[in-house]
Design a protein around this motif. Structure first.
Motif, PDB file in Angstrom:
ATOM      1  N   LEU A  25      13.011  45.395  16.799  1.00 58.63           N
ATOM      2  CA  LEU A  25      11.849  46.282  16.697  1.00 58.63           C
ATOM      3  C   LEU A  25      11.372  46.466  15.258  1.00 58.63           C
ATOM      4  O   LEU A  25      10.188  46.709  15.019  1.00 58.63           O
ATOM      5  N   VAL A  26      12.298  46.342  14.306  1.00 58.53           N
ATOM      6  CA  VAL A  26      11.901  46.436  12.884  1.00 58.53           C
ATOM      7  C   VAL A  26      10.878  45.337  12.587  1.00 58.53           C
ATOM      8  O   VAL A  26       9.808  45.576  12.011  1.00 58.53           O
ATOM      9  N   VAL A  27      11.222  44.120  13.014  1.00 58.57           N
ATOM     10  CA  VAL A  27      10.337  42.975  12.774  1.00 58.57           C
ATOM     11  C   VAL A  27       9.015  43.159  13.529  1.00 58.57           C
ATOM     12  O   VAL A  27       7.930  42.914  12.986  1.00 58.57           O
ATOM     13  N   LEU A  28       9.118  43.607  14.777  1.00 58.65           N
ATOM     14  CA  LEU A  28       7.902  43.778  15.593  1.00 58.65           C
ATOM     15  C   LEU A  28       6.971  44.826  14.996  1.00 58.65           C
ATOM     16  O   LEU A  28       5.749  44.638  14.953  1.00 58.65           O
ATOM     17  N   TRP A  29       7.546  45.928  14.509  1.00 65.44           N
ATOM     18  CA  TRP A  29       6.711  46.972  13.888  1.00 65.44           C
ATOM     19  C   TRP A  29       5.976  46.419  12.666  1.00 65.44           C
ATOM     20  O   TRP A  29       4.779  46.657  12.482  1.00 65.44           O
ATOM     21  N   LEU A  30       6.718  45.686  11.834  1.00 66.23           N
ATOM     22  CA  LEU A  30       6.095  45.101  10.630  1.00 66.23           C
ATOM     23  C   LEU A  30       4.991  44.123  11.013  1.00 66.23           C
ATOM     24  O   LEU A  30       3.911  44.114  10.413  1.00 66.23           O
ATOM     25  N   LEU A  31       5.279  43.318  12.031  1.00 68.32           N
ATOM     26  CA  LEU A  31       4.317  42.305  12.478  1.00 68.32           C
ATOM     27  C   LEU A  31       3.035  42.963  12.987  1.00 68.32           C
ATOM     28  O   LEU A  31       1.920  42.545  12.646  1.00 68.32           O
ATOM     29  N   VAL A  32       3.195  43.994  13.784  1.00 70.04           N
ATOM     30  CA  VAL A  32       2.024  44.676  14.360  1.00 70.04           C
ATOM     31  C   VAL A  32       1.191  45.316  13.248  1.00 70.04           C
ATOM     32  O   VAL A  32      -0.046  45.204  13.233  1.00 70.04           O
ATOM     33  N   LEU A  33       1.873  45.963  12.312  1.00 70.49           N
ATOM     34  CA  LEU A  33       1.152  46.594  11.202  1.00 70.49           C
ATOM     35  C   LEU A  33       0.418  45.532  10.382  1.00 70.49           C
ATOM     36  O   LEU A  33      -0.760  45.700  10.029  1.00 70.49           O
ATOM     37  N   ALA A  34       1.108  44.417  10.106  1.00 64.79           N
ATOM     38  CA  ALA A  34       0.496  43.340   9.312  1.00 64.79           C
ATOM     39  C   ALA A  34      -0.710  42.752  10.040  1.00 64.79           C
ATOM     40  O   ALA A  34      -1.754  42.497   9.425  1.00 64.79           O
ATOM     41  N   LEU A  35      -0.589  42.549  11.343  1.00 67.42           N
ATOM     42  CA  LEU A  35      -1.705  41.967  12.109  1.00 67.42           C
ATOM     43  C   LEU A  35      -2.916  42.902  12.120  1.00 67.42           C
ATOM     44  O   LEU A  35      -4.058  42.450  12.057  1.00 67.42           O
ATOM     45  N   HIS A  36      -2.670  44.200  12.196  1.00 62.56           N
ATOM     46  CA  HIS A  36      -3.792  45.142  12.174  1.00 62.56           C
ATOM     47  C   HIS A  36      -4.425  45.202  10.778  1.00 62.56           C
ATOM     48  O   HIS A  36      -5.637  45.237  10.642  1.00 62.56           O
ATOM     49  N   GLY A 120     -12.110  54.640  15.065  1.00 57.88           N
ATOM     50  CA  GLY A 120     -10.989  54.371  15.971  1.00 57.88           C
ATOM     51  C   GLY A 120      -9.980  53.438  15.328  1.00 57.88           C
ATOM     52  O   GLY A 120      -8.766  53.625  15.465  1.00 57.88           O
ATOM     53  N   TYR A 121     -10.493  52.447  14.597  1.00 57.10           N
ATOM     54  CA  TYR A 121      -9.599  51.480  13.958  1.00 57.10           C
ATOM     55  C   TYR A 121      -8.770  52.150  12.856  1.00 57.10           C
ATOM     56  O   TYR A 121      -7.585  51.858  12.702  1.00 57.10           O
ATOM     57  N   GLN A 122      -9.437  53.070  12.128  1.00 59.31           N
ATOM     58  CA  GLN A 122      -8.698  53.790  11.078  1.00 59.31           C
ATOM     59  C   GLN A 122      -7.566  54.617  11.692  1.00 59.31           C
ATOM     60  O   GLN A 122      -6.464  54.703  11.151  1.00 59.31           O
ATOM     61  N   TRP A 123      -7.859  55.254  12.828  1.00 60.39           N
ATOM     62  CA  TRP A 123      -6.825  56.023  13.527  1.00 60.39           C
ATOM     63  C   TRP A 123      -5.674  55.120  13.964  1.00 60.39           C
ATOM     64  O   TRP A 123      -4.505  55.493  13.868  1.00 60.39           O
ATOM     65  N   GLN A 124      -6.032  53.929  14.435  1.00 61.89           N
ATOM     66  CA  GLN A 124      -4.989  52.989  14.862  1.00 61.89           C
ATOM     67  C   GLN A 124      -4.074  52.629  13.694  1.00 61.89           C
ATOM     68  O   GLN A 124      -2.851  52.653  13.804  1.00 61.89           O
ATOM     69  N   ILE A 125      -4.701  52.305  12.555  1.00 63.75           N
ATOM     70  CA  ILE A 125      -3.915  51.935  11.365  1.00 63.75           C
ATOM     71  C   ILE A 125      -3.023  53.102  10.946  1.00 63.75           C
ATOM     72  O   ILE A 125      -1.835  52.928  10.643  1.00 63.75           O
ATOM     73  N   GLY A 126      -3.606  54.315  10.954  1.00 62.61           N
ATOM     74  CA  GLY A 126      -2.840  55.501  10.563  1.00 62.61           C
ATOM     75  C   GLY A 126      -1.636  55.716  11.464  1.00 62.61           C
ATOM     76  O   GLY A 126      -0.503  55.924  10.994  1.00 62.61           O
ATOM     77  N   LEU A 127      -1.875  55.631  12.767  1.00 59.66           N
ATOM     78  CA  LEU A 127      -0.771  55.844  13.717  1.00 59.66           C
ATOM     79  C   LEU A 127       0.293  54.755  13.607  1.00 59.66           C
ATOM     80  O   LEU A 127       1.495  55.030  13.703  1.00 59.66           O
ATOM     81  N   LEU A 128      -0.163  53.523  13.380  1.00 61.19           N
ATOM     82  CA  LEU A 128       0.808  52.425  13.229  1.00 61.19           C
ATOM     83  C   LEU A 128       1.645  52.619  11.969  1.00 61.19           C
ATOM     84  O   LEU A 128       2.851  52.355  11.971  1.00 61.19           O
ATOM     85  N   ALA A 129       1.004  53.088  10.896  1.00 55.49           N
ATOM     86  CA  ALA A 129       1.744  53.329   9.646  1.00 55.49           C
ATOM     87  C   ALA A 129       2.781  54.429   9.861  1.00 55.49           C
ATOM     88  O   ALA A 129       3.946  54.294   9.440  1.00 55.49           O
ATOM     89  N   VAL A 130       2.373  55.504  10.553  1.00 53.99           N
ATOM     90  CA  VAL A 130       3.314  56.600  10.821  1.00 53.99           C
ATOM     91  C   VAL A 130       4.457  56.092  11.717  1.00 53.99           C
ATOM     92  O   VAL A 130       5.640  56.342  11.445  1.00 53.99           O
ATOM     93  N   GLY A 131       4.097  55.367  12.765  1.00 49.71           N
ATOM     94  CA  GLY A 131       5.104  54.843  13.694  1.00 49.71           C
ATOM     95  C   GLY A 131       6.087  53.918  12.999  1.00 49.71           C
ATOM     96  O   GLY A 131       7.299  54.031  13.177  1.00 49.71           O
ATOM     97  N   ALA A 132       5.543  52.990  12.181  1.00 51.94           N
ATOM     98  CA  ALA A 132       6.420  52.041  11.480  1.00 51.94           C
ATOM     99  C   ALA A 132       7.357  52.778  10.531  1.00 51.94           C
ATOM    100  O   ALA A 132       8.547  52.452  10.435  1.00 51.94           O
ATOM    101  N   THR A 133       6.831  53.796   9.847  1.00 53.29           N
ATOM    102  CA  THR A 133       7.682  54.565   8.927  1.00 53.29           C
ATOM    103  C   THR A 133       8.778  55.299   9.704  1.00 53.29           C
ATOM    104  O   THR A 133       9.946  55.290   9.306  1.00 53.29           O
TER     105      THR A 133
END
Lengths: 210, 212
Positions: A25-36, A120-133
């Motif tokens: 999941l560490v790798v997947l979180w990084l990958l998802v954040l990077a793709l966004h 909406g996209y900014q919210w997605q990035i924000g939530l992904l950053a919080v989730g990944a952290t």
């Protein structure tokens, strides 16, 4: 070998699978954040194509990979909703809340205009950053730091690992399951209210999609 | 009894232990598959919104067909794996399974029947019915799996986990199991009769067209 050892053998197998999901999941979180975060690069490349087919395929593949990995992050995080697993395995204590962030991103994708909606996209990035952290920080410092020694470190490590901090991990497990349930109800209601949205008219849509 | 096992006993213990591990792993993975199924089903507005943006019919075809293939394929895979809940030895003995799992299989089968008998992508009523059946089936599976099977060591949940596991609540599990088997069979027979009727009607229409 005794019967207890055979039973222990299969328990070890279960722990290995759950531990591997936790690490993946560490790798997947990084990958998802990077793709966004890589969206501007993808959009810039799309405009360089000389053939519309190439541009369409590039964009479809990008969106499909990006979104399917986001779904995978949520699905992999499902182990954080299992109370016994959270209590028994060394997992990041805030993994369940990170899963809620991933699910909220999916909900935003569903309910907004998606890539056309800047806010909406900014919210997605924000939530992904919080989730990944919330996932990666306790995983690296907590789960991967259980053998470290020092004046304060063992206390911090203990607080960040679910099996050594069940008083926090279990309430978060129940809370995150409840939050995902509520978000799921929102998604279902939204869908049922959208049932009047049909696929595009025949002229605009390929034959096989009708 | 914790004496060392001889070769035969070890083989039997490893085989039955492996089978139990496999069944429990499938049961633990199924909530994930259920969630994936629900996510793909309810992603339909998002998929259609993206479809409308595509500039070429080819791209639209690839996008929509991939979506439908994954969505429906996953539904069938979920049903296929869920068939273990209709096996009495697994459900009524051993370590137990989620108590309402057989009923979830039946409701999932009804969902697939709706998909077969009506066009849920063009019929809003069918889509609504399919959505409601999917939600009911997923709740019937996920809740007893998470708060029964995966919470048996949680003292703070009191008696709840044992009520949600088939082997520790046989008074409810037994009738539920046989009713589910009956409903599943009836649904299968119903689909078969519908299919035969449809084939006969199609044959009659083609015969009529030939004679005229």
């Amino acid at each position: 070998m005794t019967p207890d050892q055979v039973s222990g053998f299969f328990s070890a197998g279960e722990a290995f699978v759950e531990g591997t999901i936790g690490a993946a999941l560490v790798v997947l979180w990084l990958l998802v954040l990077a793709l966004h975060l890589g969206r501007p690069y993808m959009a810039a490349t799309t405009s360089k194509f000389t053939l519309r087919l190439g541009a369409d395929l590039w964009w479809i593949i990008y969106v499909a990979i990006r979104d399917i990995f986001t779904v995978q992050v949520f699905l992999g995080s499902f182990i954080f909703f299992y109370p016994d697993v959270v209590k028994a395995q060394t997992l990041p204590v805030t993994g369940g809340i990170a899963a809620v962030c991933a699910f909220a991103v999916l909900l935003i994708k569903l309910m907004t205009k998606g890539d056309g909606d800047r806010r909406g996209y900014q919210w997605q990035i924000g939530l992904l950053a919080v989730g990944a952290t919330l996932y990666i920080a306790p995983y690296l410092i907590g789960v991967q730091g259980t053998q470290l020694t020092g004046a304060h470190l063992p206390g911090i490590v203990k607080a960040l690992v679910s099996s050594s901090n069940p008083d926090l991990a279990l309430p978060l497990c129940y809370l995150s399951a409840a939050l995902v349930g509520i978000l799921g109800i929102v998604a279902a209601v939204y869908n049922l209210r959208q049932t009047n949205v049909r696929k595009p008219a025949a002229a605009a849509v390929p034959e096989s999609t009708r | 009894m914790n004496a060392p096992l001889n070769a035969d006993q070890l083989a039997t213990t490893l085989t039955s232990g492996g089978a139990g591990w496999m069944v429990l792993s499938v049961a633990a993975v199924l909530p994930i598959l259920w969630s994936f199924t629900l996510i793909l089903h309810f992603a339909r507005p998002y998929i259609i919104r993206f479809l409308r943006r595509l500039t070429l019919r080819f791209g639209g075809d690839v996008w929509w067909l991939s979506y439908v293939l994954f969505r429906d394929g996953l539904l069938v895979v979920t049903l296929g794996l869920s068939m273990i809940f209709l096996m009495p030895n697994l459900y009524l003995t051993g370590q137990g399974l989620p108590i309402t799992a057989p009923l979830a299989v039946v409701v999932l089968f009804w969902t697939l029947a709706v998909k077969l008998l009506r066009d849920a992508d063009d019929d809003p009523g069918a889509f609504r019915l399919e959505s409601i059946l999917l939600i009911i089936a997923s709740i019937l599976y996920i809740v007893p799996q998470v708060y029964g099977m995966e919470a048996q060591d949680q003292a703070n949940l009191g008696n709840l986990p044992s009520l949600l596991v088939s082997t520790s609540n046989l008074a409810v599990a037994r009738p539920l199991f046989w009713v589910s088997i009956g409903l599943f069979s009836l649904t299968g027979v119903g689909i078969f009769i519908w299919y035969i009727g449809k084939a006969m009607r199609a044959a009659a229409v083609s015969d009529g067209a030939e004679t005229s």
